[in-house]
Design an enzyme around this catalytic site. Sequence first.
Site, PDB file in Angstrom:
ATOM      1  N   GLN A 103       0.857  -1.190   0.000  1.00 39.39           N
ATOM      2  CA  GLN A 103       0.000   0.000   0.000  1.00 39.39           C
ATOM      3  C   GLN A 103       0.889   1.235   0.000  1.00 39.39           C
ATOM      4  O   GLN A 103       1.602   1.491   0.973  1.00 39.39           O
ATOM      5  CB  GLN A 103      -0.870  -0.047   1.265  1.00 39.39           C
ATOM      6  CG  GLN A 103      -1.830   1.093   1.439  1.00 39.39           C
ATOM      7  CD  GLN A 103      -2.493   1.054   2.818  1.00 39.39           C
ATOM      8  OE1 GLN A 103      -2.013   0.375   3.730  1.00 39.39           O
ATOM      9  NE2 GLN A 103      -3.594   1.754   2.990  1.00 39.39           N
ATOM     10  N   GLU A 149      -9.351  -1.434   5.637  1.00 36.41           N
ATOM     11  CA  GLU A 149      -8.206  -1.601   6.526  1.00 36.41           C
ATOM     12  C   GLU A 149      -8.627  -1.477   7.999  1.00 36.41           C
ATOM     13  O   GLU A 149      -8.235  -2.293   8.840  1.00 36.41           O
ATOM     14  CB  GLU A 149      -7.152  -0.535   6.195  1.00 36.41           C
ATOM     15  CG  GLU A 149      -5.822  -0.745   6.913  1.00 36.41           C
ATOM     16  CD  GLU A 149      -4.783   0.295   6.516  1.00 36.41           C
ATOM     17  OE1 GLU A 149      -5.140   1.304   5.868  1.00 36.41           O
ATOM     18  OE2 GLU A 149      -3.606   0.098   6.880  1.00 36.41           O
ATOM     19  N   GLU A 151      -6.162   9.489  17.109  1.00 37.24           N
ATOM     20  CA  GLU A 151      -6.778  10.819  17.048  1.00 37.24           C
ATOM     21  C   GLU A 151      -7.663  10.942  15.810  1.00 37.24           C
ATOM     22  O   GLU A 151      -8.748  11.521  15.867  1.00 37.24           O
ATOM     23  CB  GLU A 151      -5.686  11.905  17.021  1.00 37.24           C
ATOM     24  CG  GLU A 151      -4.945  12.077  18.347  1.00 37.24           C
ATOM     25  CD  GLU A 151      -3.960  10.948  18.644  1.00 37.24           C
ATOM     26  OE1 GLU A 151      -3.494  10.277  17.690  1.00 37.24           O
ATOM     27  OE2 GLU A 151      -3.653  10.726  19.839  1.00 37.24           O
ATOM     28  N   SER A 180       1.004   6.654   2.423  1.00 36.48           N
ATOM     29  CA  SER A 180       1.662   7.677   3.242  1.00 36.48           C
ATOM     30  C   SER A 180       2.895   8.237   2.550  1.00 36.48           C
ATOM     31  O   SER A 180       3.580   7.542   1.793  1.00 36.48           O
ATOM     32  CB  SER A 180       2.083   7.090   4.588  1.00 36.48           C
ATOM     33  OG  SER A 180       0.976   6.525   5.237  1.00 36.48           O
TER      34      SER A 180
HETATM   35  C1  LIG Z   1       3.574  -0.267  11.641  1.00 38.96           C
HETATM   36  C2  LIG Z   1       3.102   0.682  10.619  1.00 38.96           C
HETATM   37  C3  LIG Z   1       2.773   0.225   9.358  1.00 38.96           C
HETATM   38  C4  LIG Z   1       2.324   1.094   8.373  1.00 38.96           C
HETATM   39  N1  LIG Z   1       2.051   0.600   7.121  1.00 38.96           N
HETATM   40  C5  LIG Z   1       1.719   1.465   6.128  1.00 38.96           C
HETATM   41  C6  LIG Z   1       1.523   1.005   4.784  1.00 38.96           C
HETATM   42  O1  LIG Z   1       1.644  -0.191   4.492  1.00 38.96           O
HETATM   43  N2  LIG Z   1       1.219   1.886   3.827  1.00 38.96           N
HETATM   44  C7  LIG Z   1       1.081   3.221   4.084  1.00 38.96           C
HETATM   45  O2  LIG Z   1       0.780   3.977   3.159  1.00 38.96           O
HETATM   46  N3  LIG Z   1       1.254   3.715   5.356  1.00 38.96           N
HETATM   47  C8  LIG Z   1       1.563   2.865   6.367  1.00 38.96           C
HETATM   48  N4  LIG Z   1       1.765   3.347   7.660  1.00 38.96           N
HETATM   49  C9  LIG Z   1       1.659   4.781   7.869  1.00 38.96           C
HETATM   50  C10 LIG Z   1       0.497   5.264   8.730  1.00 38.96           C
HETATM   51  O3  LIG Z   1      -0.724   5.165   8.018  1.00 38.96           O
HETATM   52  C11 LIG Z   1       0.794   6.707   9.138  1.00 38.96           C
HETATM   53  O4  LIG Z   1       1.953   6.688   9.924  1.00 38.96           O
HETATM   54  C12 LIG Z   1      -0.324   7.337   9.915  1.00 38.96           C
HETATM   55  O5  LIG Z   1      -1.455   7.528   9.110  1.00 38.96           O
HETATM   56  C13 LIG Z   1       0.098   8.669  10.545  1.00 38.96           C
HETATM   57  O6  LIG Z   1       0.694   9.530   9.640  1.00 38.96           O
HETATM   58  P1  LIG Z   1       2.090  10.242   9.979  1.00 38.96           P
HETATM   59  O7  LIG Z   1       3.028   9.181  10.355  1.00 38.96           O
HETATM   60  O8  LIG Z   1       2.438  11.106   8.851  1.00 38.96           O
HETATM   61  O9  LIG Z   1       1.807  11.127  11.256  1.00 38.96           O
HETATM   62  P2  LIG Z   1       1.106  12.549  11.268  1.00 38.96           P
HETATM   63  O10 LIG Z   1      -0.065  12.554  10.388  1.00 38.96           O
HETATM   64  O11 LIG Z   1       2.145  13.616  11.070  1.00 38.96           O
HETATM   65  O12 LIG Z   1       0.608  12.611  12.775  1.00 38.96           O
HETATM   66  C14 LIG Z   1       1.406  13.064  13.870  1.00 38.96           C
HETATM   67  C15 LIG Z   1       0.502  13.245  15.075  1.00 38.96           C
HETATM   68  O13 LIG Z   1      -0.463  14.255  14.790  1.00 38.96           O
HETATM   69  C16 LIG Z   1      -1.758  13.805  15.016  1.00 38.96           C
HETATM   70  N5  LIG Z   1      -2.678  14.420  14.064  1.00 38.96           N
HETATM   71  C17 LIG Z   1      -2.539  14.558  12.727  1.00 38.96           C
HETATM   72  N6  LIG Z   1      -3.632  15.125  12.188  1.00 38.96           N
HETATM   73  C18 LIG Z   1      -4.483  15.327  13.209  1.00 38.96           C
HETATM   74  C19 LIG Z   1      -5.804  15.867  13.305  1.00 38.96           C
HETATM   75  N7  LIG Z   1      -6.487  16.284  12.232  1.00 38.96           N
HETATM   76  N8  LIG Z   1      -6.369  15.899  14.525  1.00 38.96           N
HETATM   77  C20 LIG Z   1      -5.720  15.454  15.625  1.00 38.96           C
HETATM   78  N9  LIG Z   1      -4.490  14.961  15.597  1.00 38.96           N
HETATM   79  C21 LIG Z   1      -3.877  14.884  14.402  1.00 38.96           C
HETATM   80  C22 LIG Z   1      -1.648  12.310  14.787  1.00 38.96           C
HETATM   81  O14 LIG Z   1      -2.720  11.621  15.428  1.00 38.96           O
HETATM   82  C23 LIG Z   1      -0.307  11.993  15.382  1.00 38.96           C
HETATM   83  O15 LIG Z   1      -0.450  11.853  16.767  1.00 38.96           O
HETATM   84  C24 LIG Z   1       2.191   2.475   8.659  1.00 38.96           C
HETATM   85  C25 LIG Z   1       2.516   2.951   9.941  1.00 38.96           C
HETATM   86  C26 LIG Z   1       2.973   2.062  10.910  1.00 38.96           C
HETATM   87  C27 LIG Z   1       3.315   2.589  12.271  1.00 38.96           C
END
Ligand SMILES: Cc1cc2nc3c(=O)[nH]c(=O)nc-3n(C[C@H](O)[C@H](O)[C@H](O)COP(=O)(O)OP(=O)(O)OC[C@H]3O[C@@H](n4cnc5c(N)ncnc54)[C@H](O)[C@@H]3O)c2cc1C
Lengths: 369, 418
Positions: free
Chosen positions: B110, B228, B386, B113
Amino acid sequence: MQETFTEDQLQFREVVRKFLHDKSPMSAVRQLQETESGYDAEVWRSLGQDLGLPGTHLPEAYGGLGYGPIELGIILEEMGRTLYGGPFLSSAVLAGYATSLFAEEASRQVLIPDISSGILRVALVLDSLSCPELVGKTLTVDAADRLTGRAEIVIDALSADELHVIADSPNGLGLYRVSPSAEEVTLYARESIDLTRKLSSVLFDHAPVERLGQVDAGGLQRFWDLACVALSHEMIGGAGALLESTVEYTKIRVQFGRPIGSFQALKHRCADLLMALEFAKAATYQAAFSLAVDDNPGFVASMAKAMASDCFMETARAAIQLRGGLGFTWEDDTHLFFKRAKCDEVLLGLPHVHRERMIQQMEGNDRAA
Amino acid sequence: MIVQLNEIETAVNQFLDQAFSPDLSLIEWRQRLVAAGWAAPSWPEDCFGRGFTAEQTAVVDRVFKTRRIVGAAQVGPRRLAAETLLVHGSVDQKNRYLPSILTGEHSWCQLFSEPGSGSDLAGAATKAERSGDQWIVNGQKVWNTSAHHADFGILVARTDWDLPKHQGLSYFLIDMRQPGVEVRPLKQMNGHASFNEVFLTDAVVRQDDLVGGEGHGWAVATTTLSIERQGFARGRNPRATHSAPAQGRVYDEEAKELEIDNEPYTWYPQREGRPDLVFERARETGAISDAAVRQEMAKLVCLSEAAKISARFVAAHRKLGNGEVLPAGSIGKLGASVIARQAAQVHTMISGTDAMLSGSGSPMDGVIAETLISVPAISIAGGTDEIQRNIIAERVLGMPKEQRQDTGPFRDIPRNIS
Ligand SMILES: Cc1cc2nc3c(=O)[nH]c(=O)nc-3n(C[C@H](O)[C@H](O)[C@H](O)COP(=O)(O)OP(=O)(O)OC[C@H]3O[C@@H](n4cnc5c(N)ncnc54)[C@H](O)[C@@H]3O)c2cc1C
């Protein structure tokens, strides 16, 4: 075991909901809580004689509707939503279950029809409302069939036609019938946090009794489980109604130029409450489904009581907080739910007591396996 | 059409009697399964399935299990790709991709991100430009689980920078085995490296691998995300277990396949907090006689039992044809996080100072340590706690949305500078 509610049960809920909506609006609840009995006799009459609700869970052979804990739960959930204040929990649930579980055939034939129609209002006197193991520790019947002792908290005793008492005796625990007007019986009102549910203390000094039947430990535990699950329904009903009204309030109250419901701190608190409510409802419904078929009900009954108590209290705390100063006023209705939540939390065992029982049950199963 | 459950059982057995042999190659066997419609019986009849309900499918699964028959390939994000294609894919896309997903010939990842946009998936800045009869993709993706094994990816990329953010996205199927795609594993806090960063440099996507039409990427991605979340809610593990330790080529090849495909997921049970180990551990260590531990254990049992019951209610509700229960996915996902955290806390109380140790000689030979340091992932992956709370509050409870700062043409919206 049932997996979800049947069509009939969903319709039954609608009937009950409509009845309470029409007959027990919050304005009536507020007015009635100021009275001594706490309820409207005409509404009680209609609920009993027109709908037969107090006999929902009682055997058809004795004039009940012959349904079980699931349908009873539906009624209590709806009553919890509106804080209905009549003697339903005391007479229909507690005394009704005690009669059908413990009374001998002849007494059942006399009592259950009248409990079912609501004509007879019975208050069940227990010397402990915190755990079944303590029941019968202070109330005792002597060899001459005289009852002595004191029950600190009894629900709806002052408005009851009869008192039914679980007491110890030379023949073990039994269920007894006592007239509240006997001169060896003293009743006095206690002040309750929750004005919608009337409490009193009852004193017996060699009061004459009629023995209705034997109470064994297993039966008492079963009674307790049934009562806990009924009460859990009342709690999820209260929590559900309160969460809805709280969310509605956050949509209309404006601060900083926007509805307070758009602030994320409040959204997240409400989202957590919804999750807790969904889980407490799952546990409670499952407990009713299990009781209906006798499938390991003790464990889920305690789980339901613990979860529903915590959920209702947590929702009540948030409901006041999210209304700010208004939430702390007498005029707003929120405190009525808060007070019901507090009383339900301690009634029939605090959450931690039920959690301890869950672990004991798991240990028991583990040993048996 | 078969409807009766016992008729289904007979039909499966008849098919297996004729078609199955342990000496077949894994792919050969699964091709037979796909051709006969038994590889994914819950899929529609015109998409290699039989349109079975959950109850009917369970009968098929049971027969496979009792007879120790190797089923369709299961592991990893392939299910996300497949189920999304079932909803939004063209007939040609379904025919080209679904069979090899089921046979295990091709595995998927997938690619959603990005370094600059995670929660805010609609802020994706990977660029896809049309060039002749294909799309050229440039940008970077990140946290992509099992991309290092994948043959194909589901990709969200921006095809229009002048439209508002949600409208300028498109959804693609991309071949991972090409020079323009570079996959670099990332080491995680628990020492595993199941996710990757993926660099796309003039990577090529066929014109007919655009899903749902240009500019409709957000709608398609939303479908993938909801699939998912439901997986999390039901505790569905992307790992698969061997059908049976039996003799024969098909079993040997399955074992080999799983060894590779399961590699990213060995720690996944641990990220759920291992509530299943709590009782046993409490007994072994004697912590079970500690009243405070018992209370926390019971709270954990309440949460995890209620989550299971609640999921069963949702399934029963769905079976009655009452449609999808809106809050189910997000509440279940949030519930899984809460359960995992509570379980980790209980394990900590049970282990005491031994909770500092990891590896061999530590509690359960490192399983407890791995649990303690893997649980944080479940609150992030698949949409953070969140974000789930936002969804529950806004979409289920109907609470007002916050004022947006990200309207207007995408190119004018403030973004992370990389
Ligand atoms: C083990 C693991 C496997 C994964 N596998 C995949 C994969 O296969 N494919 C893929 O595409 N992605 C994958 N991901 C990515 C995952 O979907 C993202 O890490 C996740 O959606 C958060 O995005 P970010 O890391 O950019 O954090 P951010 O979006 O930057 O978030 C940082 C913090 O801000 C908070 N935040 C952000 N926006 C808001 C809001 N509107 N209101 C309140 N709080 C907010 C978040 O909750 C978090 O606490 C994986 C992640 C992990 C940990």
